[in-house]
Design a protein around this motif. Structure first.
Motif, short mmCIF file in Angstrom:
data_model
loop_
_atom_site.label_atom_id
_atom_site.label_comp_id
_atom_site.label_asym_id
_atom_site.label_seq_id
_atom_site.Cartn_x
_atom_site.Cartn_y
_atom_site.Cartn_z
N ALA A 1 -44.00 2.04 21.94
CA ALA A 1 -45.04 1.59 21.01
C ALA A 1 -45.51 0.19 21.37
O ALA A 1 -46.72 -0.10 21.33
CB ALA A 1 -44.50 1.63 19.59
N VAL B 1 -50.72 4.30 18.93
CA VAL B 1 -49.64 5.29 18.84
C VAL B 1 -50.11 6.45 17.99
O VAL B 1 -50.69 6.26 16.91
CB VAL B 1 -48.36 4.68 18.23
CG1 VAL B 1 -47.31 5.76 18.00
CG2 VAL B 1 -47.81 3.58 19.12
N ASN C 1 -48.40 9.76 16.24
CA ASN C 1 -47.14 10.42 15.91
C ASN C 1 -47.44 11.84 15.46
O ASN C 1 -47.87 12.07 14.33
CB ASN C 1 -46.41 9.65 14.80
CG ASN C 1 -45.03 10.22 14.52
OD1 ASN C 1 -44.39 10.79 15.41
ND2 ASN C 1 -44.56 10.07 13.30
N LEU D 1 -41.27 3.12 15.12
CA LEU D 1 -42.62 2.92 15.65
C LEU D 1 -43.37 1.83 14.88
O LEU D 1 -43.97 0.93 15.48
CB LEU D 1 -43.39 4.24 15.61
CG LEU D 1 -42.88 5.33 16.55
CD1 LEU D 1 -43.48 6.68 16.19
CD2 LEU D 1 -43.18 4.98 18.01
N LEU D 2 -43.35 1.91 13.55
CA LEU D 2 -44.06 0.92 12.76
C LEU D 2 -43.41 -0.46 12.87
O LEU D 2 -44.11 -1.48 12.87
CB LEU D 2 -44.10 1.36 11.29
CG LEU D 2 -45.14 2.43 10.96
CD1 LEU D 2 -45.01 2.86 9.51
CD2 LEU D 2 -46.55 1.94 11.24
N LEU E 1 -44.79 -2.05 15.85
CA LEU E 1 -46.22 -2.35 15.78
C LEU E 1 -46.57 -3.44 14.78
O LEU E 1 -47.70 -3.93 14.77
CB LEU E 1 -46.99 -1.08 15.43
CG LEU E 1 -46.97 0.04 16.46
CD1 LEU E 1 -47.72 1.25 15.92
CD2 LEU E 1 -47.58 -0.41 17.78
N LYS F 1 -52.39 -2.98 16.04
CA LYS F 1 -52.65 -1.72 16.74
C LYS F 1 -52.69 -0.54 15.77
O LYS F 1 -52.02 -0.54 14.74
CB LYS F 1 -51.55 -1.46 17.78
CG LYS F 1 -51.47 -2.50 18.88
CD LYS F 1 -50.28 -2.22 19.78
CE LYS F 1 -50.12 -3.26 20.87
NZ LYS F 1 -48.91 -3.01 21.72
N PHE G 1 -51.79 3.10 14.30
CA PHE G 1 -50.69 4.07 14.26
C PHE G 1 -51.22 5.28 13.51
O PHE G 1 -51.49 5.22 12.30
CB PHE G 1 -49.48 3.47 13.54
CG PHE G 1 -48.37 4.46 13.30
CD1 PHE G 1 -47.53 4.84 14.33
CD2 PHE G 1 -48.16 5.02 12.04
CE1 PHE G 1 -46.49 5.75 14.12
CE2 PHE G 1 -47.13 5.93 11.81
CZ PHE G 1 -46.30 6.29 12.86
N HIS H 1 -50.54 8.86 12.13
CA HIS H 1 -49.44 9.74 11.75
C HIS H 1 -49.98 11.08 11.27
O HIS H 1 -51.00 11.15 10.58
CB HIS H 1 -48.61 9.10 10.64
CG HIS H 1 -47.47 9.95 10.16
ND1 HIS H 1 -46.31 10.12 10.86
CD2 HIS H 1 -47.33 10.69 9.02
CE1 HIS H 1 -45.49 10.91 10.20
NE2 HIS H 1 -46.09 11.28 9.08
N CYS I 1 -50.60 -4.12 11.04
CA CYS I 1 -51.00 -3.05 11.96
C CYS I 1 -52.00 -2.15 11.23
O CYS I 1 -52.40 -2.43 10.10
CB CYS I 1 -49.81 -2.27 12.49
SG CYS I 1 -48.91 -1.32 11.27
N PRO J 1 -52.20 1.44 10.07
CA PRO J 1 -51.69 2.80 9.84
C PRO J 1 -52.76 3.72 9.29
O PRO J 1 -53.55 3.34 8.42
CB PRO J 1 -50.58 2.58 8.82
CG PRO J 1 -51.04 1.38 8.04
CD PRO J 1 -51.77 0.50 9.03
#
Length: 300
Positions: free
Chosen positions: A62, A68, A70, A83-84, A87, A92, A94, A96, A146, A148
């Motif tokens: 990551a 990323v 997931n 992962l989080l 990050l 960046k 993410f 999910h 980040c 998400p």
């Protein structure tokens, strides 16, 4: 961009990874075995052998990536934490992968008129309480520096680009129909699932990476069908002249297992992709579920 994708040999993750490679991104994919590593390497994806329990491996991958995805598990909290955590503070994205069964209602094959978009309050079933809690944890990371984003598909259909080329529901129904000489659904089959073609789904991941806001949640669908309608299409595709038959819930549980029968095959999950269309200008273009069964990849 350099993108790290978990589940890179799977139906969703493999299809997303292949789409991103085709768009010119450099994709590293997590796989569990050398055989799957060879398979995704042939699709232009750089393999990383490991599992979702390998926290240090996930965190390092990551940190080295620009984004990323997931797509290996909707429920693995340890992988999400790794992962989080890596990050946090990076800015960046993410992305999910969840699933619309979070708003699913057990109904033994009966129809429900409840329809959900991203602003509709709901209480998850006991089987999905932990997933909803994990989703909330992920979205809260928008305050940790980040980006998400959760993509929440409905029933996915069509031929994917991963090592595993198909999802769950439709292949299970086709397999059962071939064994019985007639399609069959749990209960009356009046229960309804929204659905989306895998080709349309992967385009949303690319859009989300580029421009989804921090903390965004997107249902994904392009129509809906009852399980009876799906079974009628399967019968037409296989050349069976009879109407589909209705299994008791006990029979369905014996065929698919209680959890799959109750929460997947005999439940309702009706959603609307309001935000994907409004915020990301996402447009679905692939053929419908019924057309795909009768004319597309599910034909023998």
């Amino acid at each position: 961009m350099k993108i790290f994708c978990t589940g890179a040999s799977g139906y969703i993750g493999g299809s997303v990874a292949a789409h991103l490679v085709a768009d010119g991104h450099r994709v590293t994919g997590l796989v569990r075995s050398p055989d799957k590593a060879d398979a995704i390497r042939g699709r232009g994806i750089t393999p990383l052998i490991g599992t979702l329990d390998d926290a240090a491996t996930l965190a390092q991958a990551a940190r080295e990536a620009d984004a990323v995805v997931n797509a290996a598990s909707a429920d693995h909290k340890g992988a999400v934490d790794a992962l989080l955590g890596a990050l946090a503070g990076s800015g960046k994205p993410f992305i999910h992968t969840s699933g619309s069964s979070i708003v699913g209602t057990r109904s033994s094959g009966e129809r429900s008129d409840a329809v959900f978009d991203e602003d509709t309050p709901f209480t998850p079933s006991p089987a999905r309480t932990a997933r909803v809690a994990l989703n909330k944890q992920i979205l809260a990371y928008r305050d940790n520096g980040c980006r998400p984003v959760i993509i929440c598909p409905s029933l996915i259909y069509g031929s994917g680009l991963g090592v595993e080329p198909h999802s769950t529901q439709v292949p299970l129904l086709i397999e059962l129909a071939k064994k019985r000489g007639n399609a069959a659904h749990a209960g009356p089959g009046a229960n309804i699932w929204s659905n989306v073609h895998i080709d349309d789904l992967v385009t949303l991941y690319a859009l989300a990476i580029d421009k989804a806001r921090p903390g965004a949640f997107y249902f994904v669908e392009n129509g809906e069908n009852s399980m009876h309608e799906v079974c009628v299409a399967i019968n037409r595709m296989l050349g069976f002249a009879r109407e589909p038959s209705a299994m008791s819930m006990q029979e369905a549980a014996a065929v698919w297992g209680e959890g799959t029968a109750e929460d997947t095959m005999a439940s309702n999950s009706r959603v609307r992709a309001k935000r994907a269309r409004a915020e990301l200008a996402w447009q679905a273009k692939a053929r419908s579920l019924i057309a795909e069964i009768e004319q597309g990849c599910y034909r023998e």
